[in-house]
Design an enzyme around this catalytic site. Sequence first.
Site, PDB file in Angstrom:
ATOM      1  CB  SER A 137      28.315 -26.212  -9.864  1.00  0.00           C
ATOM      2  OG  SER A 137      28.095 -26.910  -8.472  1.00  0.00           O
ATOM      3  CE1 TYR A 150      33.549 -28.152  -7.833  1.00  0.00           C
ATOM      4  CE2 TYR A 150      31.399 -26.606  -6.820  1.00  0.00           C
ATOM      5  CZ  TYR A 150      31.908 -27.809  -7.579  1.00  0.00           C
ATOM      6  OH  TYR A 150      31.569 -28.085  -8.392  1.00  0.00           O
TER       7      TYR A 150
HETATM    8  N1  NAD Z   1      29.220 -34.162  -9.726  1.00  0.00           N
HETATM    9  C1  NAD Z   1      28.067 -33.015  -9.034  1.00  0.00           C
HETATM   10  O1  NAD Z   1      27.538 -33.406  -8.484  1.00  0.00           O
HETATM   11  C2  NAD Z   1      28.877 -31.960  -9.543  1.00  0.00           C
HETATM   12  C3  NAD Z   1      27.915 -30.973  -9.723  1.00  0.00           C
HETATM   13  C4  NAD Z   1      28.017 -29.586 -10.466  1.00  0.00           C
HETATM   14  C5  NAD Z   1      29.066 -29.464 -10.872  1.00  0.00           C
HETATM   15  N2  NAD Z   1      29.654 -30.621 -11.265  1.00  0.00           N
HETATM   16  C6  NAD Z   1      31.408 -30.317 -11.939  1.00  0.00           C
HETATM   17  O2  NAD Z   1      31.854 -30.870 -13.088  1.00  0.00           O
HETATM   18  C7  NAD Z   1      32.394 -31.259 -13.221  1.00  0.00           C
HETATM   19  C8  NAD Z   1      33.170 -33.000 -13.298  1.00  0.00           C
HETATM   20  O3  NAD Z   1      32.574 -33.906 -12.475  1.00  0.00           O
HETATM   21  P1  NAD Z   1      32.936 -34.763 -11.701  1.00  0.00           P
HETATM   22  O4  NAD Z   1      31.298 -35.009 -10.776  1.00  0.00           O
HETATM   23  O5  NAD Z   1      32.104 -35.444 -12.849  1.00  0.00           O
HETATM   24  O6  NAD Z   1      33.853 -35.401 -10.735  1.00  0.00           O
HETATM   25  P2  NAD Z   1      35.171 -36.553 -11.244  1.00  0.00           P
HETATM   26  O7  NAD Z   1      35.862 -36.472  -9.954  1.00  0.00           O
HETATM   27  O8  NAD Z   1      34.449 -37.514 -11.889  1.00  0.00           O
HETATM   28  O9  NAD Z   1      35.512 -35.751 -12.888  1.00  0.00           O
HETATM   29  C9  NAD Z   1      36.530 -34.918 -12.810  1.00  0.00           C
HETATM   30  C10 NAD Z   1      37.618 -35.058 -13.637  1.00  0.00           C
HETATM   31  O10 NAD Z   1      38.108 -33.935 -14.104  1.00  0.00           O
HETATM   32  C11 NAD Z   1      39.477 -34.481 -14.044  1.00  0.00           C
HETATM   33  N3  NAD Z   1      40.571 -33.719 -13.305  1.00  0.00           N
HETATM   34  C12 NAD Z   1      41.270 -32.811 -12.005  1.00  0.00           C
HETATM   35  N4  NAD Z   1      41.486 -32.807 -11.957  1.00  0.00           N
HETATM   36  C13 NAD Z   1      42.868 -32.101 -12.860  1.00  0.00           C
HETATM   37  C14 NAD Z   1      43.611 -31.925 -13.329  1.00  0.00           C
HETATM   38  N5  NAD Z   1      43.993 -30.583 -12.526  1.00  0.00           N
HETATM   39  N6  NAD Z   1      43.424 -31.631 -14.440  1.00  0.00           N
HETATM   40  C15 NAD Z   1      43.117 -32.372 -15.571  1.00  0.00           C
HETATM   41  N7  NAD Z   1      42.500 -32.951 -15.157  1.00  0.00           N
HETATM   42  C16 NAD Z   1      41.528 -32.678 -13.488  1.00  0.00           C
HETATM   43  C17 NAD Z   1      39.526 -35.878 -12.901  1.00  0.00           C
HETATM   44  O11 NAD Z   1      40.527 -36.504 -13.173  1.00  0.00           O
HETATM   45  C18 NAD Z   1      38.286 -36.579 -13.390  1.00  0.00           C
HETATM   46  O12 NAD Z   1      38.765 -37.451 -14.220  1.00  0.00           O
HETATM   47  C19 NAD Z   1      33.511 -30.586 -12.387  1.00  0.00           C
HETATM   48  O13 NAD Z   1      33.889 -29.687 -12.556  1.00  0.00           O
HETATM   49  C20 NAD Z   1      32.273 -30.245 -11.230  1.00  0.00           C
HETATM   50  O14 NAD Z   1      32.768 -29.381 -10.550  1.00  0.00           O
HETATM   51  C21 NAD Z   1      29.775 -31.536 -10.597  1.00  0.00           C
END
Ligand code: NAD
Length: 255
Positions: A137, A150
Amino acid sequence: MTPQDSRAALVTGGTSGIGFAIARRLQSDGLRVAVLDLDRPPAREVAREHDLTFIGADLSRRADCRRAVDETVSALGGLDVLVNNAGFQHIDPIPDFPEDTWDTMLHVMLTAPFLLSKYAWGYLTRSGQGRIVNVASIHGHVASPFKSAYISAKHGLIGFTRTAALEAGEVGLTVNAICPGYVRTPLVEGQIADQARTRGLSPAEVEQKVMLEPAAIKRLLEPEDVAALASYVVSPAAWGMTGAVLDLDLGWTAR
Ligand SMILES: NC(=O)c1ccc[n+]([C@@H]2O[C@H](COP(=O)([O-])OP(=O)(O)OC[C@H]3O[C@@H](n4cnc5c(N)ncnc54)[C@H](O)[C@@H]3O)[C@@H](O)[C@H]2O)c1
């Protein structure tokens, strides 16, 4: 990438948001794809609907990480590409931050990428075109208040990416990190709703005045934008890119 690409990929957190978009993109690039997620009926259903192999696992548990690699290899016949994407957010000031939540966040977002890489290493190095892609991120570079676990996990994931890249260079495995700014996913929709409530703003105001305030481009990314970058990193064309920390951040860190 050609449809002849027969590599096998595992995408963690692959039934929602960024992970789902990456899984679908790699599938359309021709790879055989498994999605790992918490074992819940809606997650299984997403995988079934889209013809993705489902691996039910909780990444906060070490034994699940081991089993997930074994199950992926038996379902797909190998494992060439590992996308460490699963994650979640918790917002609290340090004095109030629940210790158990800290432990779980560090396990899911930092320890699990290490464990999955470790357990899958022998498979990932087999084809000479192995890939590890870590979804970090922009919070792997910069901090924001109330997100201590985080931000610590994401900073750590960048360190792990660089170390693994140095160890993997000789065995045809590349290791890279992608650092998105805010992407429109369930995780971010939840944050927008929370902040709208606590700050007394409309969701649109939170998006523009809070989330996109440091960005040069005032528009949220879509999961497919991140998936397109992941597709390139995974492709054979990216053989020379390793240890890279790739920002897709709307210009956030340009200042
Ligand atoms: N959305 C954003 O703005 C953003 C920005 C930068 C980084 N990210 C990173 O991208 C990644 C995905 O985020 P997203 O926004 O798609 O979120 P999201 O909530 O849509 O998806 C996250 C997924 O991770 C799974 N997960 C969480 N805990 C878990 C566990 N203990 N075991 C197995 N699976 C688990 C959830 O069930 C979900 O399917 C994350 O690592 C997040 O930190 C997101």
